[in-house]
Scaffold this motif. Structure first.
Motif, PDB file in Angstrom:
ATOM      1  N   GLN A   1     -25.570  29.970  -8.424  1.00 40.90           N
ATOM      2  CA  GLN A   1     -24.249  29.804  -7.840  1.00 40.90           C
ATOM      3  C   GLN A   1     -24.281  28.793  -6.699  1.00 40.90           C
ATOM      4  O   GLN A   1     -23.367  27.971  -6.564  1.00 40.90           O
ATOM      5  CB  GLN A   1     -23.692  31.137  -7.341  1.00 40.90           C
ATOM      6  CG  GLN A   1     -22.266  31.041  -6.815  1.00 40.90           C
ATOM      7  CD  GLN A   1     -21.285  30.617  -7.893  1.00 40.90           C
ATOM      8  OE1 GLN A   1     -21.100  31.326  -8.869  1.00 40.90           O
ATOM      9  NE2 GLN A   1     -20.648  29.468  -7.727  1.00 40.90           N
TER      10      GLN A   1
ATOM     11  N   ILE B   1     -24.341  25.344  -8.263  1.00 46.51           N
ATOM     12  CA  ILE B   1     -23.019  25.030  -8.815  1.00 46.51           C
ATOM     13  C   ILE B   1     -22.058  24.693  -7.677  1.00 46.51           C
ATOM     14  O   ILE B   1     -21.300  23.722  -7.762  1.00 46.51           O
ATOM     15  CB  ILE B   1     -22.491  26.191  -9.683  1.00 46.51           C
ATOM     16  CG1 ILE B   1     -23.370  26.351 -10.938  1.00 46.51           C
ATOM     17  CG2 ILE B   1     -21.024  25.970 -10.066  1.00 46.51           C
ATOM     18  CD1 ILE B   1     -23.134  27.628 -11.708  1.00 46.51           C
TER      19      ILE B   1
ATOM     20  N   GLU C   1     -19.868  21.308  -7.032  1.00 48.69           N
ATOM     21  CA  GLU C   1     -18.420  21.368  -6.817  1.00 48.69           C
ATOM     22  C   GLU C   1     -18.046  20.665  -5.512  1.00 48.69           C
ATOM     23  O   GLU C   1     -17.051  19.949  -5.447  1.00 48.69           O
ATOM     24  CB  GLU C   1     -17.943  22.823  -6.801  1.00 48.69           C
ATOM     25  CG  GLU C   1     -17.976  23.458  -8.177  1.00 48.69           C
ATOM     26  CD  GLU C   1     -17.665  24.944  -8.176  1.00 48.69           C
ATOM     27  OE1 GLU C   1     -17.771  25.604  -7.108  1.00 48.69           O
ATOM     28  OE2 GLU C   1     -17.329  25.456  -9.255  1.00 48.69           O
TER      29      GLU C   1
ATOM     30  N   LEU D   1     -20.680  20.429 -14.641  1.00 49.26           N
ATOM     31  CA  LEU D   1     -20.048  21.592 -14.020  1.00 49.26           C
ATOM     32  C   LEU D   1     -19.491  22.546 -15.075  1.00 49.26           C
ATOM     33  O   LEU D   1     -19.658  23.761 -14.961  1.00 49.26           O
ATOM     34  CB  LEU D   1     -18.946  21.157 -13.049  1.00 49.26           C
ATOM     35  CG  LEU D   1     -19.440  20.769 -11.665  1.00 49.26           C
ATOM     36  CD1 LEU D   1     -18.338  20.081 -10.875  1.00 49.26           C
ATOM     37  CD2 LEU D   1     -19.954  21.991 -10.922  1.00 49.26           C
TER      38      LEU D   1
ATOM     39  N   ARG E   1     -20.830  26.341 -15.417  1.00 49.14           N
ATOM     40  CA  ARG E   1     -19.903  27.466 -15.236  1.00 49.14           C
ATOM     41  C   ARG E   1     -19.941  28.395 -16.447  1.00 49.14           C
ATOM     42  O   ARG E   1     -19.957  29.622 -16.297  1.00 49.14           O
ATOM     43  CB  ARG E   1     -18.489  26.949 -14.995  1.00 49.14           C
ATOM     44  CG  ARG E   1     -18.324  26.299 -13.629  1.00 49.14           C
ATOM     45  CD  ARG E   1     -16.976  25.624 -13.513  1.00 49.14           C
ATOM     46  NE  ARG E   1     -16.799  24.984 -12.222  1.00 49.14           N
ATOM     47  CZ  ARG E   1     -16.188  23.825 -12.054  1.00 49.14           C
ATOM     48  NH1 ARG E   1     -15.680  23.161 -13.080  1.00 49.14           N
ATOM     49  NH2 ARG E   1     -16.069  23.306 -10.846  1.00 49.14           N
TER      50      ARG E   1
END
Length: 110
Positions: A52, A55, A59, A81, A85
């Protein structure tokens, strides 16, 4: 470099470095999502917290570079991405189904 090749322009070099960074972060996140074995341990493990964070970093990069990327760079970032996800959702489902005695570790893939 051969004599007929011209060196990369500064923009080409920056674009290549950007792509390399995105691919490095995405590859590391894939390891954390259990999609490929950890190159150091050769074990396939799920570490959702680390995944996370990676990621989130991509982002943030997408937000901070908005309007400053080439079409190819935008596409690379968006595709990675999206893949991460989706992989995160699948890894979370796998981790939730794993027996409590084994934690989030899954057997290494051959």
């Amino acid at each position: 470099m051969t004599p007929n090749e011209s060196p990369l322009t500064p923009e080409e070099k920056q674009s290549a470095l950007f792509a390399q960074m995105v691919m490095h972060v995405a590859g590391t996140a894939m390891v954390m999502l259990g999609r490929m074995p950890n190159p150091m341990t050769k074990k396939t493990e799920i570490d959702l917290e680390s995944a996370q964070l990676l990621i989130d970093q991509l982002e943030m990069l997408e937000i901070k570079t908005k309007g400053n990327l080439t079409g190819e760079e935008q596409h690379l970032l968006k595709q990675n991405l999206m893949m991460l996800r989706m992989g995160f959702v699948q890894a979370a489902e796998t981790a939730n189904k794993a027996p409590a005695t084994t934690g989030t570790e899954t057997p290494a893939k051959s």
